[in-house]
Design an enzyme around this catalytic site. Structure first.
Site, PDB file in Angstrom:
ATOM      1  N   LYS A  65       0.508  -1.326   0.000  1.00 26.90           N
ATOM      2  CA  LYS A  65      -0.158  -0.117   0.033  1.00 26.90           C
ATOM      3  C   LYS A  65       0.790   1.239  -0.097  1.00 26.90           C
ATOM      4  O   LYS A  65       0.473   2.508  -0.397  1.00 26.90           O
ATOM      5  CB  LYS A  65      -1.087  -0.064   1.209  1.00 26.90           C
ATOM      6  CG  LYS A  65      -1.895  -0.899   1.213  1.00 26.90           C
ATOM      7  CD  LYS A  65      -3.048  -0.725   2.202  1.00 26.90           C
ATOM      8  CE  LYS A  65      -4.257  -1.787   2.167  1.00 26.90           C
ATOM      9  NZ  LYS A  65      -5.277  -1.578   3.197  1.00 26.90           N
ATOM     10  N   ASP A 101      -9.749   3.132   2.221  1.00 33.74           N
ATOM     11  CA  ASP A 101     -10.098   2.327   3.576  1.00 33.74           C
ATOM     12  C   ASP A 101     -10.705   3.292   4.540  1.00 33.74           C
ATOM     13  O   ASP A 101     -11.588   2.997   5.313  1.00 33.74           O
ATOM     14  CB  ASP A 101      -8.679   1.940   3.810  1.00 33.74           C
ATOM     15  CG  ASP A 101      -8.164   0.752   3.272  1.00 33.74           C
ATOM     16  OD1 ASP A 101      -8.856   0.009   2.947  1.00 33.74           O
ATOM     17  OD2 ASP A 101      -6.851   0.644   3.200  1.00 33.74           O
TER      18      ASP A 101
END
Ligand code: ATR
Length: 278
Positions: A65, A101
């Protein structure tokens, strides 16, 4: 046929192919969502392949990420703020990194727990990668973010990063839920396979009545923390809601269509139940 997929190492356990595939089918979109296991050395080639005309984009998961950032052409505000990308959109060969997220977490609070974070004190337990996205999204939404972590320096650093971006956050010395309207377990405590399945990161008996207890762990569906919250009479929200809503935001970025959220939940729950029987 269009293509999307999840990039990580490993990705075999990922639920995204199941619920994104179900979402494409339900929306009548001719697209396939695949698992793309990608060791670090293969990451640049994998990202390059996303520029193809048939590719809608991708999800990025652990451990890529953060390292993926310099491989992209542009970052949206959420990804730039957090310094991590979980969703890539292919705009005719130009790759834009997003981070859904934290926003997915806030959507889950709003839609699955009827909790509006604006002006509310929220206690985050944990200061790792997952807590980071959530802390920024809650702060952007106007919550009063308090962060506790087992290793206090990490909580202090995260709170300072959120403040440096112009939002409000404080590190706290104890995981005391008193005074919070919402308490979120962002640690791995309680997660299947960690050896902490019976543990909870804080004592919810000290929580004010009506405090929403949220876990971002979704395996098991009811962690010891959520069970303790339920026993204390508190409203609860499990980790699947965040997973689905971060995926729903990705689906919307790739397709421009509203995500069929109930279909996505149903597909994920069925897969989890099936896995439990094996
Ligand atoms: P993620 O990206 O999933 O957040 P991470 O960055 O490894 O993963 O962070 C894990 C979080 O769980 C951290 O906040 C960690 O606390 P430390 O920073 O002190 O390591 C927390 N954590 C893990 N095991 C824990 C335990 N037994 N008790 C309390 N916190 C724990």
């Amino acid at each position: 046929m269009k293509l999307a997929g999840v990039i990580g190492d490993p990705v075999g356990h990922s639920l995204s192919p199941t619920f994104q595939g179900a979402a494409f089918r339900a929306a009548g979109i001719d697209a396939r969502y695949e698992a793309w296991p990608t060791p670090l050395a293969a990451l640049p080639g994998r990202i390059e392949s996303l520029r193809g005309t048939d590719v809608l984009g991708a999800n990025v998961t652990i451990p890529h990420k953060e390292v993926v950032l310099p491989l992209l052409d542009e970052l949206d505000r959420s990804a730039a703020l957090v310094g991590a990308v979980n969703t890539i959109v292919n705009h005719e060969g130009r790759l834009v990194g997003h981070n859904t997220d934290g926003a997915g977490f806030v959507e889950a609070l709003r839609h699955e727990a009827s909790f509006a974070p604006e002006g509310q004190p929220v206690l985050l337990l944990g200061a790792g990668g997952a807590a980071r996205g959530i802390a920024f999204a809650l702060a952007v939404a106007g919550a009063g973010v308090r962060i506790w972590n087992r290793t206090p320096a990490r909580a202090e650093r995260l709170a300072a990063d959120v403040r440096a971006a112009g939002f409000s956050a404080t590190a706290v010395a104890t995981p005391d839920p008193a005074g919070a309207r919402c308490v979120v377990n962002c640690t791995s405590v309680g997660m299947e396979g960690t050896g902490t399945e019976g543990d909870t990161p804080c004592d919810l008996h000290r929580a004010d009545p009506g405090t929403l207890a949220v876990d971002i762990v979704y395996k098991p569906a009811e962690t010891a923390y959520l069970k303790a919250a339920r026993n204390a009479g508190l409203p609860v929200l499990g980790g699947l809601a965040m997973l689905i809503h971060q995926g729903a935001l990705g689906f919307e970025l790739w397709t421009g269509l509203a995500a069929p959220v109930p279909v996505m939940f149903e597909a994920a729950r069925a897969a989890l139940a099936g896995a439990g029987q094996r």
